[in-house]
Design a protein around this motif. Sequence first.
Motif, PDB file in Angstrom:
ATOM      1  N   VAL A  98      44.770  40.127  48.722  1.00  0.00           N
ATOM      2  CA  VAL A  98      45.416  41.162  49.543  1.00  0.00           C
ATOM      3  C   VAL A  98      46.138  42.174  48.644  1.00  0.00           C
ATOM      4  O   VAL A  98      45.915  43.374  48.767  1.00  0.00           O
ATOM      5  CB  VAL A  98      46.358  40.534  50.594  1.00  0.00           C
ATOM      6  N   PRO A  99      46.990  41.734  47.697  1.00  0.00           N
ATOM      7  CA  PRO A  99      47.680  42.719  46.863  1.00  0.00           C
ATOM      8  C   PRO A  99      46.967  43.035  45.550  1.00  0.00           C
ATOM      9  O   PRO A  99      47.434  43.854  44.780  1.00  0.00           O
ATOM     10  CB  PRO A  99      49.019  42.044  46.579  1.00  0.00           C
ATOM     11  N   ALA A 100      45.847  42.379  45.251  1.00  0.00           N
ATOM     12  CA  ALA A 100      45.177  42.592  43.972  1.00  0.00           C
ATOM     13  C   ALA A 100      43.671  42.472  44.147  1.00  0.00           C
ATOM     14  O   ALA A 100      43.197  41.863  45.094  1.00  0.00           O
ATOM     15  CB  ALA A 100      45.662  41.555  42.956  1.00  0.00           C
ATOM     16  N   ASP A 101      42.932  43.053  43.208  1.00  0.00           N
ATOM     17  CA  ASP A 101      41.480  42.941  43.252  1.00  0.00           C
ATOM     18  C   ASP A 101      41.091  41.670  42.520  1.00  0.00           C
ATOM     19  O   ASP A 101      41.239  41.565  41.307  1.00  0.00           O
ATOM     20  CB  ASP A 101      40.826  44.156  42.609  1.00  0.00           C
ATOM     21  N   MET A 102      40.587  40.694  43.248  1.00  0.00           N
ATOM     22  CA  MET A 102      40.265  39.389  42.671  1.00  0.00           C
ATOM     23  C   MET A 102      38.787  39.217  42.324  1.00  0.00           C
ATOM     24  O   MET A 102      38.438  38.273  41.635  1.00  0.00           O
ATOM     25  CB  MET A 102      40.680  38.282  43.642  1.00  0.00           C
ATOM     26  N   LEU A 103      37.911  40.088  42.772  1.00  0.00           N
ATOM     27  CA  LEU A 103      36.488  39.898  42.496  1.00  0.00           C
ATOM     28  C   LEU A 103      36.170  39.987  41.013  1.00  0.00           C
ATOM     29  O   LEU A 103      35.157  39.473  40.561  1.00  0.00           O
ATOM     30  CB  LEU A 103      35.644  40.908  43.272  1.00  0.00           C
ATOM     31  N   TYR A 104      37.031  40.620  40.231  1.00  0.00           N
ATOM     32  CA  TYR A 104      36.793  40.747  38.798  1.00  0.00           C
ATOM     33  C   TYR A 104      37.393  39.598  37.998  1.00  0.00           C
ATOM     34  O   TYR A 104      37.282  39.578  36.787  1.00  0.00           O
ATOM     35  CB  TYR A 104      37.371  42.062  38.269  1.00  0.00           C
ATOM     36  N   GLN A 105      38.016  38.644  38.638  1.00  0.00           N
ATOM     37  CA  GLN A 105      38.660  37.540  37.934  1.00  0.00           C
ATOM     38  C   GLN A 105      37.617  36.501  37.532  1.00  0.00           C
ATOM     39  O   GLN A 105      37.201  35.693  38.344  1.00  0.00           O
ATOM     40  CB  GLN A 105      39.757  36.922  38.793  1.00  0.00           C
ATOM     41  N   ARG A 106      37.225  36.525  36.286  1.00  0.00           N
ATOM     42  CA  ARG A 106      36.170  35.628  35.804  1.00  0.00           C
ATOM     43  C   ARG A 106      36.557  34.158  35.934  1.00  0.00           C
ATOM     44  O   ARG A 106      35.710  33.309  36.178  1.00  0.00           O
ATOM     45  CB  ARG A 106      35.839  35.952  34.353  1.00  0.00           C
ATOM     46  N   THR A 107      37.824  33.845  35.751  1.00  0.00           N
ATOM     47  CA  THR A 107      38.270  32.456  35.820  1.00  0.00           C
ATOM     48  C   THR A 107      37.990  31.867  37.196  1.00  0.00           C
ATOM     49  O   THR A 107      37.544  30.730  37.318  1.00  0.00           O
ATOM     50  CB  THR A 107      39.772  32.355  35.496  1.00  0.00           C
ATOM     51  N   PHE A 108      38.257  32.636  38.237  1.00  0.00           N
ATOM     52  CA  PHE A 108      37.989  32.175  39.599  1.00  0.00           C
ATOM     53  C   PHE A 108      36.528  31.792  39.752  1.00  0.00           C
ATOM     54  O   PHE A 108      36.189  30.716  40.241  1.00  0.00           O
ATOM     55  CB  PHE A 108      38.381  33.261  40.607  1.00  0.00           C
ATOM     56  N   TRP A 109      35.630  32.680  39.351  1.00  0.00           N
ATOM     57  CA  TRP A 109      34.203  32.431  39.521  1.00  0.00           C
ATOM     58  C   TRP A 109      33.731  31.282  38.639  1.00  0.00           C
ATOM     59  O   TRP A 109      32.856  30.506  39.037  1.00  0.00           O
ATOM     60  CB  TRP A 109      33.401  33.701  39.243  1.00  0.00           C
ATOM     61  N   LEU A 110      34.319  31.124  37.456  1.00  0.00           N
ATOM     62  CA  LEU A 110      33.964  30.021  36.578  1.00  0.00           C
ATOM     63  C   LEU A 110      34.354  28.679  37.204  1.00  0.00           C
ATOM     64  O   LEU A 110      33.556  27.742  37.246  1.00  0.00           O
ATOM     65  CB  LEU A 110      34.645  30.181  35.218  1.00  0.00           C
TER      66      LEU A 110
END
Length: 139
Positions: A98-110
Amino acid sequence: MSERFVSLVGAWKLFVSHPIFGGGLGAYVSQKNMTADGIPLVIHSTELWLLAELGLVGFLVFAILGGYVWFTEWRVAGVDSAAAVVALCFLGFAVMSVPADMLYQRTFWLVVGAALAVPRLIPKSSIARQPEPASTGRT
């Protein structure tokens, strides 16, 4: 904080002008929105970014697929720790996006990718419960 609000207002305007299919990937940055330091300003909300650049259609693709993965993993999270990791990562992703763009967070996807792969890496025969050895009667 003011740059964050500028990005949110700009994203909303882009979405309103192109609600169905969005303005196109990279449309917001191509409008030359800059930070005070002269760096291109990005949209500080995953949901608004998807709506602005991909429209309702693109947003629904992400939301439906993400909801399906979350629901599928949540159902078995009580008995599968990898599924619990995926479900909790998706909850954290939803809150933080909601307050940040998370789709670019590589750690999440890893982490999500690794947790989704765990059940497929372990052979089913090793998951089956092994019988307990018979008691010898000695204490």
